[in-house]
Design a protein around this motif. Structure first.
Motif: not given
Length: 67
Positions: A49-64
């Protein structure tokens, strides 16, 4: 979307990013794999889950949903 059980997961993600930069997600995946190797499923799931969070934080777009 990701599930975070507690604030400590965010703190760990921030620490990995500070220490490992662009390789932070790889480090989290490595920790998850080590946990799985010793049979610790709770820590395995936590580091994934932490790995997924890091990937999410690295994106430049909003999700959800954006309000």
């Amino acid at each position: 979307m990701i599930f975070l059980a507690d604030r400590a997961a965010v703190d760990d993600a921030a620490l990995l990013i500070a220490e490992h930069g662009g390789a932070a997600a790889f480090e989290a995946a490595s920790r998850a794999n080590r946990s799985r190797a010793v049979g610790n499923v709770v820590h395995f799931c936590r580091w994934r889950q932490i790995e997924r969070l890091i990937d999410l934080l690295a994106t430049d777009y909003a999700c959800g949903t954006v309000h």
